[in-house]
Design a protein around this motif. Sequence first.
Motif, PDB file in Angstrom:
ATOM      1  N   SER A  48      27.134  93.917  12.430  1.00 34.88           N
ATOM      2  CA  SER A  48      26.382  93.274  11.343  1.00 34.88           C
ATOM      3  C   SER A  48      26.832  91.834  11.128  1.00 34.88           C
ATOM      4  N   GLU A  49      28.105  91.554  11.324  1.00 37.02           N
ATOM      5  CA  GLU A  49      28.581  90.170  11.186  1.00 37.02           C
ATOM      6  C   GLU A  49      27.990  89.275  12.267  1.00 37.02           C
ATOM      7  N   VAL A  50      27.897  89.799  13.478  1.00 36.07           N
ATOM      8  CA  VAL A  50      27.335  89.013  14.577  1.00 36.07           C
ATOM      9  C   VAL A  50      25.852  88.729  14.324  1.00 36.07           C
ATOM     10  N   VAL A  51      25.133  89.746  13.871  1.00 33.36           N
ATOM     11  CA  VAL A  51      23.731  89.526  13.503  1.00 33.36           C
ATOM     12  C   VAL A  51      23.650  88.478  12.393  1.00 33.36           C
ATOM     13  N   GLY A  52      24.556  88.566  11.440  1.00 34.31           N
ATOM     14  CA  GLY A  52      24.541  87.662  10.305  1.00 34.31           C
ATOM     15  C   GLY A  52      24.744  86.212  10.675  1.00 34.31           C
ATOM     16  N   ILE A  53      25.562  85.937  11.689  1.00 34.61           N
ATOM     17  CA  ILE A  53      25.783  84.551  12.113  1.00 34.61           C
ATOM     18  C   ILE A  53      24.462  83.889  12.476  1.00 34.61           C
ATOM     19  N   VAL A  54      23.657  84.585  13.264  1.00 37.41           N
ATOM     20  CA  VAL A  54      22.382  84.016  13.705  1.00 37.41           C
ATOM     21  C   VAL A  54      21.367  83.997  12.562  1.00 37.41           C
ATOM     22  N   LYS A  55      21.283  85.085  11.826  1.00 39.69           N
ATOM     23  CA  LYS A  55      20.336  85.128  10.707  1.00 39.69           C
ATOM     24  C   LYS A  55      20.633  84.033   9.684  1.00 39.69           C
ATOM     25  N   ASN A  56      21.893  83.817   9.386  1.00 42.96           N
ATOM     26  CA  ASN A  56      22.254  82.771   8.429  1.00 42.96           C
ATOM     27  C   ASN A  56      21.854  81.394   8.939  1.00 42.96           C
ATOM     28  N   TYR A  57      22.064  81.176  10.229  1.00 41.46           N
ATOM     29  CA  TYR A  57      21.760  79.862  10.792  1.00 41.46           C
ATOM     30  C   TYR A  57      20.262  79.575  10.786  1.00 41.46           C
ATOM     31  N   ILE A  58      19.453  80.583  11.073  1.00 42.29           N
ATOM     32  CA  ILE A  58      18.011  80.354  11.193  1.00 42.29           C
ATOM     33  C   ILE A  58      17.263  80.575   9.881  1.00 42.29           C
ATOM     34  N   ALA A  59      17.980  80.806   8.808  1.00 37.79           N
ATOM     35  CA  ALA A  59      17.332  81.132   7.534  1.00 37.79           C
ATOM     36  C   ALA A  59      16.375  80.044   7.057  1.00 37.79           C
ATOM     37  N   ALA A  60      16.633  78.794   7.421  1.00 36.64           N
ATOM     38  CA  ALA A  60      15.776  77.693   6.979  1.00 36.64           C
ATOM     39  C   ALA A  60      14.536  77.525   7.857  1.00 36.64           C
ATOM     40  N   LEU A  61      14.455  78.245   8.968  1.00 34.58           N
ATOM     41  CA  LEU A  61      13.293  78.146   9.847  1.00 34.58           C
ATOM     42  C   LEU A  61      12.123  78.920   9.252  1.00 34.58           C
ATOM     43  N   SER A  62      10.943  78.695   9.812  1.00 34.39           N
ATOM     44  CA  SER A  62       9.769  79.430   9.354  1.00 34.39           C
ATOM     45  C   SER A  62       9.899  80.900   9.721  1.00 34.39           C
ATOM     46  N   THR A  63       9.087  81.731   9.078  1.00 32.66           N
ATOM     47  CA  THR A  63       9.109  83.166   9.372  1.00 32.66           C
ATOM     48  C   THR A  63       8.813  83.430  10.841  1.00 32.66           C
ATOM     49  N   ASP A  64       7.845  82.715  11.404  1.00 33.92           N
ATOM     50  CA  ASP A  64       7.489  82.900  12.817  1.00 33.92           C
ATOM     51  C   ASP A  64       8.630  82.470  13.730  1.00 33.92           C
ATOM     52  N   GLU A  65       9.295  81.391  13.387  1.00 32.65           N
ATOM     53  CA  GLU A  65      10.401  80.919  14.220  1.00 32.65           C
ATOM     54  C   GLU A  65      11.569  81.895  14.171  1.00 32.65           C
ATOM     55  N   GLN A  66      11.857  82.423  13.005  1.00 33.31           N
ATOM     56  CA  GLN A  66      12.921  83.418  12.898  1.00 33.31           C
ATOM     57  C   GLN A  66      12.589  84.654  13.725  1.00 33.31           C
ATOM     58  N   ALA A  67      11.338  85.092  13.654  1.00 35.69           N
ATOM     59  CA  ALA A  67      10.915  86.274  14.410  1.00 35.69           C
ATOM     60  C   ALA A  67      11.034  86.032  15.909  1.00 35.69           C
ATOM     61  N   ALA A  68      10.764  84.809  16.345  1.00 32.32           N
ATOM     62  CA  ALA A  68      10.880  84.487  17.770  1.00 32.32           C
ATOM     63  C   ALA A  68      12.321  84.618  18.238  1.00 32.32           C
ATOM     64  N   VAL A  69      13.252  84.033  17.496  1.00 30.63           N
ATOM     65  CA  VAL A  69      14.661  84.064  17.882  1.00 30.63           C
ATOM     66  C   VAL A  69      15.214  85.484  17.826  1.00 30.63           C
ATOM     67  N   MET A  70      14.784  86.256  16.848  1.00 33.31           N
ATOM     68  CA  MET A  70      15.332  87.601  16.637  1.00 33.31           C
ATOM     69  C   MET A  70      14.623  88.681  17.453  1.00 33.31           C
ATOM     70  N   GLY A  71      13.726  88.305  18.337  1.00 36.03           N
ATOM     71  CA  GLY A  71      13.112  89.348  19.158  1.00 36.03           C
ATOM     72  C   GLY A  71      11.929  88.913  19.984  1.00 36.03           C
ATOM     73  N   GLY A  72      11.077  88.072  19.412  1.00 37.69           N
ATOM     74  CA  GLY A  72       9.870  87.683  20.127  1.00 37.69           C
ATOM     75  C   GLY A  72      10.134  86.998  21.437  1.00 37.69           C
ATOM     76  N   ASN A  73      11.114  86.105  21.469  1.00 41.26           N
ATOM     77  CA  ASN A  73      11.407  85.372  22.699  1.00 41.26           C
ATOM     78  C   ASN A  73      11.983  86.291  23.772  1.00 41.26           C
ATOM     79  N   ALA A  74      12.858  87.204  23.369  1.00 43.70           N
ATOM     80  CA  ALA A  74      13.422  88.161  24.335  1.00 43.70           C
ATOM     81  C   ALA A  74      12.336  89.051  24.911  1.00 43.70           C
ATOM     82  N   ALA A  75      11.429  89.521  24.048  1.00 43.85           N
ATOM     83  CA  ALA A  75      10.350  90.394  24.514  1.00 43.85           C
ATOM     84  C   ALA A  75       9.465  89.650  25.511  1.00 43.85           C
ATOM     85  N   ALA A  76       9.165  88.387  25.223  1.00 48.43           N
ATOM     86  CA  ALA A  76       8.311  87.605  26.120  1.00 48.43           C
ATOM     87  C   ALA A  76       9.031  87.264  27.419  1.00 48.43           C
TER      88      ALA A  76
END
Length: 278
Positions: A245-273
């Motif tokens: 959970s801490e490792v997930v939190g590092i990335v989530k905290n960093y991208i918190a200021a991005l748009s919802t779509d951008e956060q979704a891309a980093v957290m899964g969309g880009n890997a899936a594509a």
Amino acid sequence: MTRRIDSHQHFWLYNAADYGWMAGDRSPLQVDYMPPDIQPLLEASGIDGTVAVQARQVLGETAFLLELADQYDLIRGVVGWVDMRAEDVEAQIERFAPHPRLVGIRHIVHDEADDRFMLGGNFLRGLAALKAYDLRYDLLLYPKHIPIAIDVVKQFPEQPFVLDHIAKPFIKDSVIGAWEDDIRTLASFENVSCKVSGMVTEAAWGAWTQGDFEPYLDIVFDSFGVNRLMFGSDWPVCTLSGSYSEVVGIVKNYIAALSTDEQAAVMGGNAAAFYGLS
């Protein structure tokens, strides 16, 4: 809703012969780690699935991970291993290529004695074989290897590559230096993506802060952009220095200021594509 994907984690049934790299201060890893162990961690962090990445350089590793993928739906893709330098590399790939969850190949390049290992002719021939099977290649490097990776990537403009662990910069010592210049050059090739993973074990184990990672994250986000970056945990290796959970939190905290779509891309969309996950 975009799936949340952990683009980089491992499974193993521990034995000393196959996992010698776990000696010394990595001894806490010397137990079995299997899908039921990560399942509750994924659920607690809202992660829907993972990409399981090889940790041994034997063909049996690829078979092992694909068998796990058959048993556990949480494994959405497998990055396996074949001997990239072998004369029969195509036959080795063909053995596993029919499996729909084989999505990529990796070699543990940073442990090779020859820093220029990837520039060997046989290895390059192995890389050339991946395109026909629509397989990605994971670059596992230390900072000193990035210039060699740049030379390799130049030769394969149509091969999708992904850099693991932002090339393991020296976060503990706050060293950026040549790593930044090399990262920016590597990122200039549009066929190269990057995993925001493996950072906690390059920091002071168990004594890091969010701020330790931000200079490095600033550079990779500026270099690759949000559409070529993907979250990865490097679990269970990450547990040497931080919880899932801490490792997930590092990335989530960093991208918190991005748009919802951008956060979704980093957290899964880009890997899936990138990996073509079903």
